[in-house]
Write an enzyme that holds these catalytic residues in place. Sequence first.
Site, PDB file in Angstrom:
ATOM      1  N   HIS A  73       0.804  -1.231   0.032  1.00  0.00           N
ATOM      2  CA  HIS A  73      -0.115  -0.123   0.016  1.00  0.00           C
ATOM      3  C   HIS A  73       0.919   1.221  -0.019  1.00  0.00           C
ATOM      4  CE1 HIS A  73       0.429   0.784   4.224  1.00  0.00           C
ATOM      5  NE2 HIS A  73       0.432  -0.431   4.389  1.00  0.00           N
ATOM      6  N   ASP A  75      -0.234   4.129   0.868  1.00  0.00           N
ATOM      7  CA  ASP A  75      -0.591   5.321   1.929  1.00  0.00           C
ATOM      8  C   ASP A  75      -0.075   5.118   3.429  1.00  0.00           C
ATOM      9  OD1 ASP A  75      -2.282   2.743   2.278  1.00  0.00           O
ATOM     10  OD2 ASP A  75      -3.858   4.132   3.523  1.00  0.00           O
ATOM     11  N   ASP A  99       6.208   1.288   7.534  1.00  0.00           N
ATOM     12  CA  ASP A  99       4.834   0.610   7.222  1.00  0.00           C
ATOM     13  C   ASP A  99       4.293   1.734   6.116  1.00  0.00           C
ATOM     14  OD1 ASP A  99       2.436  -0.343   7.094  1.00  0.00           O
ATOM     15  OD2 ASP A  99       1.491   0.454   8.883  1.00  0.00           O
ATOM     16  N   GLU A 133      -5.164   1.718   2.625  1.00  0.00           N
ATOM     17  CA  GLU A 133      -5.169   0.419   3.229  1.00  0.00           C
ATOM     18  C   GLU A 133      -5.128   0.932   4.893  1.00  0.00           C
ATOM     19  OE1 GLU A 133      -3.305  -2.812   5.876  1.00  0.00           O
ATOM     20  OE2 GLU A 133      -2.560  -0.587   5.649  1.00  0.00           O
ATOM     21  N   GLU A 134      -4.789   2.107   5.416  1.00  0.00           N
ATOM     22  CA  GLU A 134      -4.858   2.123   6.741  1.00  0.00           C
ATOM     23  C   GLU A 134      -5.978   2.837   7.210  1.00  0.00           C
ATOM     24  OE1 GLU A 134      -2.502   1.498   8.309  1.00  0.00           O
ATOM     25  OE2 GLU A 134      -0.441   1.734   7.498  1.00  0.00           O
ATOM     26  N   GLU A 162       4.421  -6.092   3.887  1.00  0.00           N
ATOM     27  CA  GLU A 162       4.211  -5.223   4.893  1.00  0.00           C
ATOM     28  C   GLU A 162       5.487  -5.573   6.001  1.00  0.00           C
ATOM     29  OE1 GLU A 162       1.806  -3.595   6.282  1.00  0.00           O
ATOM     30  OE2 GLU A 162      -0.136  -3.860   4.839  1.00  0.00           O
ATOM     31  N   HIS A 341       3.335   3.378  12.774  1.00  0.00           N
ATOM     32  CA  HIS A 341       2.279   4.377  13.211  1.00  0.00           C
ATOM     33  C   HIS A 341       2.982   5.207  14.401  1.00  0.00           C
ATOM     34  CE1 HIS A 341      -1.328   1.933  11.371  1.00  0.00           C
ATOM     35  NE2 HIS A 341      -0.208   1.839  10.718  1.00  0.00           N
TER      36      HIS A 341
END
Length: 368
Positions: A73, A75, A99, A133-134, A162, A341
């Site tokens: 992903h 994003d 991530d 995705e998030e 990932e 994150h």
Amino acid sequence: MSDLPQLDLSADVLTLTRALVDVPSVSGTEEDLADLVETALRALGGLEVERIGNAVLARTELGLPTRLVLAGHLDTVPIADNVPSRLEGDRLYGRGTTDMKAGDAVMLRLAGRFGVPGATPAHDLTFVFYDNEEVDSALNGLGRVARERRSWLYGDLAVLLEPTDGEIEAGCQGTMRAVIDVPGRRAHSARSWLGTNAIHGAAGILATLDAYEAREVEIDGCLYREGLNAVRIEGGVAGNVIPDACRVEVNFRYAPDRDEDAAEAHVREVFAEANAAGATLTVVDNAGGALPGLAEPAAAEFVAAVGRPARAKLGWTDVARFAAFGIPAVNYGPGDPQLAHTREEHVLVDRLQPAEDALTAYLDGSSR
């Protein structure tokens, strides 16, 4: 996009990771980065490329008997004063470094190697770079691809880059969110006995969560640990009012031997006493997990090629979407999932090249 530097897929994986991180792409704002990725892939000359919203798809069509799907992903979660990237010693800091823009950079490096005319990979390749995705699964770009261009996702094995810290993480947990609404009756706080305090009424729910014993399940040698937790609580009217409503949001991370219905039934059973007392439980999101599938030949071959034992993926990833199509899928990427994150998100520089090298060896057949 004209003001942004173009992506150089011949650059080393660290340089490419920095270039990706330096283009902000918080969920819903991936267009600039998707434009750059699309342009770079089309320039290679050996790939069929298609754009669906802010998802970019590319594949070889060499007529090989097997196909590997690589997905990542574009994003990130919101920026926390950590863009642009910065290199400090052996660590690259920035939103998305772990991530999962480091994984995206590895994918782009592989595309640059095997997506040019005359390249001879051991498998036909599909690259899927997708958006959103998030955020809630309904917005997920891979889900949109599955609905509109499902054939692009078919293969003998899917690898999601990932963050796994260079380990193979098989399958994934399911995740369910539910809200429990506790009713009450408003009153002046000076005459509290005339009301029913909804916040106090949530005490039993919190006690149930505190006493909850998480189940552990071993599947294909991978240990999955479940968890049921409160993640948000809302209630209150004013400093002198007994509240008549309180809401507790819970998140259930469940092992992949449960499907969505079984997960919901379990959570409703856990809170049956609260429901009997007048609370109501509403499921707001439920995404099933994926079994490890390590017995599948393609997955077993990949594990052997990387030379690392597989472990359980503790978290939900889009391997679940591939598993729903009957396609074996694993997570394998250079980032550390424990840093995802966080404000201090970073990737260790020495994790980048080994991930690229392992996948390159698998794709050129030298790992066999």
